[in-house]
Write a protein that holds these residues in place. Structure first.
Motif, PDB file in Angstrom:
ATOM      1  N   UNK A   7       0.828  -1.204   0.000  1.00  0.00           N
ATOM      2  CA  UNK A   7       0.000   0.000   0.000  1.00  0.00           C
ATOM      3  C   UNK A   7       0.864   1.256   0.000  1.00  0.00           C
ATOM      4  N   UNK A   8       1.875   1.289   0.835  1.00  0.00           N
ATOM      5  CA  UNK A   8       2.754   2.458   0.915  1.00  0.00           C
ATOM      6  C   UNK A   8       3.488   2.676  -0.413  1.00  0.00           C
ATOM      7  N   UNK A   9       3.972   1.610  -1.007  1.00  0.00           N
ATOM      8  CA  UNK A   9       4.663   1.709  -2.295  1.00  0.00           C
ATOM      9  C   UNK A   9       3.723   2.261  -3.369  1.00  0.00           C
ATOM     10  N   UNK A  10       2.494   1.794  -3.363  1.00  0.00           N
ATOM     11  CA  UNK A  10       1.489   2.253  -4.324  1.00  0.00           C
ATOM     12  C   UNK A  10       1.251   3.754  -4.178  1.00  0.00           C
ATOM     13  N   UNK A  11       1.051   4.204  -2.942  1.00  0.00           N
ATOM     14  CA  UNK A  11       0.799   5.625  -2.703  1.00  0.00           C
ATOM     15  C   UNK A  11       2.027   6.486  -3.022  1.00  0.00           C
ATOM     16  N   UNK A  12       3.205   5.986  -2.697  1.00  0.00           N
ATOM     17  CA  UNK A  12       4.441   6.734  -2.977  1.00  0.00           C
ATOM     18  C   UNK A  12       4.693   6.872  -4.468  1.00  0.00           C
ATOM     19  N   UNK A  13       4.082   6.005  -5.267  1.00  0.00           N
ATOM     20  CA  UNK A  13       4.261   6.099  -6.723  1.00  0.00           C
ATOM     21  C   UNK A  13       3.407   7.220  -7.316  1.00  0.00           C
ATOM     22  N   UNK A  14       2.623   7.907  -6.443  1.00  0.00           N
ATOM     23  CA  UNK A  14       1.825   9.033  -6.898  1.00  0.00           C
ATOM     24  C   UNK A  14       0.380   8.688  -7.217  1.00  0.00           C
ATOM     25  N   UNK A  15       0.020   7.439  -7.040  1.00  0.00           N
ATOM     26  CA  UNK A  15      -1.346   7.021  -7.331  1.00  0.00           C
ATOM     27  C   UNK A  15      -2.253   7.278  -6.136  1.00  0.00           C
ATOM     28  N   UNK A  16      -3.550   7.385  -6.410  1.00  0.00           N
ATOM     29  CA  UNK A  16      -4.557   7.531  -5.369  1.00  0.00           C
ATOM     30  C   UNK A  16      -5.283   6.206  -5.224  1.00  0.00           C
ATOM     31  N   UNK A  17      -5.809   5.960  -4.021  1.00  0.00           N
ATOM     32  CA  UNK A  17      -6.418   4.674  -3.743  1.00  0.00           C
ATOM     33  C   UNK A  17      -7.731   4.844  -2.996  1.00  0.00           C
ATOM     34  N   UNK A  18      -8.705   4.001  -3.321  1.00  0.00           N
ATOM     35  CA  UNK A  18      -9.972   3.923  -2.589  1.00  0.00           C
ATOM     36  C   UNK A  18     -10.201   2.463  -2.219  1.00  0.00           C
ATOM     37  N   UNK A  19     -11.195   2.235  -1.380  1.00  0.00           N
ATOM     38  CA  UNK A  19     -11.552   0.846  -1.060  1.00  0.00           C
ATOM     39  C   UNK A  19     -12.006   0.116  -2.315  1.00  0.00           C
ATOM     40  N   UNK A  20     -12.541   0.859  -3.271  1.00  0.00           N
ATOM     41  CA  UNK A  20     -13.074   0.249  -4.479  1.00  0.00           C
ATOM     42  C   UNK A  20     -11.984  -0.370  -5.354  1.00  0.00           C
ATOM     43  N   UNK A  21     -10.836   0.274  -5.428  1.00  0.00           N
ATOM     44  CA  UNK A  21      -9.786  -0.278  -6.277  1.00  0.00           C
ATOM     45  C   UNK A  21      -8.680  -0.981  -5.488  1.00  0.00           C
ATOM     46  N   UNK A  22      -8.696  -0.909  -4.174  1.00  0.00           N
ATOM     47  CA  UNK A  22      -7.645  -1.540  -3.371  1.00  0.00           C
ATOM     48  C   UNK A  22      -7.645  -3.060  -3.519  1.00  0.00           C
ATOM     49  N   UNK A  23      -8.824  -3.662  -3.580  1.00  0.00           N
ATOM     50  CA  UNK A  23      -8.896  -5.116  -3.722  1.00  0.00           C
ATOM     51  C   UNK A  23      -8.374  -5.542  -5.093  1.00  0.00           C
ATOM     52  N   UNK A  24      -8.817  -4.876  -6.145  1.00  0.00           N
ATOM     53  CA  UNK A  24      -8.393  -5.246  -7.500  1.00  0.00           C
ATOM     54  C   UNK A  24      -6.907  -5.030  -7.729  1.00  0.00           C
ATOM     55  N   UNK A  25      -6.390  -3.916  -7.259  1.00  0.00           N
ATOM     56  CA  UNK A  25      -5.010  -3.561  -7.575  1.00  0.00           C
ATOM     57  C   UNK A  25      -3.989  -4.075  -6.567  1.00  0.00           C
ATOM     58  N   UNK A  26      -4.409  -4.227  -5.302  1.00  0.00           N
ATOM     59  CA  UNK A  26      -3.445  -4.603  -4.269  1.00  0.00           C
ATOM     60  C   UNK A  26      -3.827  -5.842  -3.465  1.00  0.00           C
ATOM     61  N   UNK A  27      -5.041  -6.335  -3.651  1.00  0.00           N
ATOM     62  CA  UNK A  27      -5.481  -7.499  -2.898  1.00  0.00           C
ATOM     63  C   UNK A  27      -5.738  -7.207  -1.430  1.00  0.00           C
ATOM     64  N   UNK A  28      -6.118  -5.958  -1.133  1.00  0.00           N
ATOM     65  CA  UNK A  28      -6.360  -5.548   0.251  1.00  0.00           C
ATOM     66  C   UNK A  28      -7.845  -5.255   0.427  1.00  0.00           C
ATOM     67  N   UNK A  29      -8.467  -5.929   1.388  1.00  0.00           N
ATOM     68  CA  UNK A  29      -9.889  -5.697   1.664  1.00  0.00           C
ATOM     69  C   UNK A  29     -10.063  -4.644   2.751  1.00  0.00           C
ATOM     70  N   UNK A  30      -9.315  -4.743   3.829  1.00  0.00           N
ATOM     71  CA  UNK A  30      -9.450  -3.803   4.956  1.00  0.00           C
ATOM     72  C   UNK A  30      -8.484  -2.628   4.800  1.00  0.00           C
ATOM     73  N   UNK A  31      -8.653  -1.903   3.730  1.00  0.00           N
ATOM     74  CA  UNK A  31      -7.766  -0.777   3.431  1.00  0.00           C
ATOM     75  C   UNK A  31      -7.739   0.280   4.535  1.00  0.00           C
TER      76      UNK A  31
END
Length: 67
Positions: A7-31
């Motif tokens: 998650x930290x790596x994803x955010x540091x890359x400049x991307x934004x994240x929501x619960x909606x895309x966290x599961x698809x992109x990172x495999x995280x349910x409890x974001x």
């Protein structure tokens, strides 16, 4: 790699994240729990509330996280 690191790596890359895309992109349910842990570790994660339409056509508010 742990969920927090992914998650930290994803955010540091400049991307934004929501619960909606966290599961698809990172495999995280409890974001929100991972965001809370990262904040407790001292990371400055910003939250912005967004209104989106759910599949039933209802407007709902979700958080969008970024660094």
């Amino acid at each position: 790699m742990s969920q927090k690191k992914r998650l930290l790596s994803y955010l540091k890359s400049g991307k934004k994240l929501t619960r909606l895309n966290a599961w698809d992109e990172l495999g995280i349910i409890e974001t929100p729990a991972r965001i809370c842990e990262l904040r407790a570790d001292g990371h400055k994660i910003q939250s912005e509330l967004k209104t989106v339409m759910n599949r039933y056509g209802d407007a709902v508010t979700i958080a969008e996280w970024s660094i």
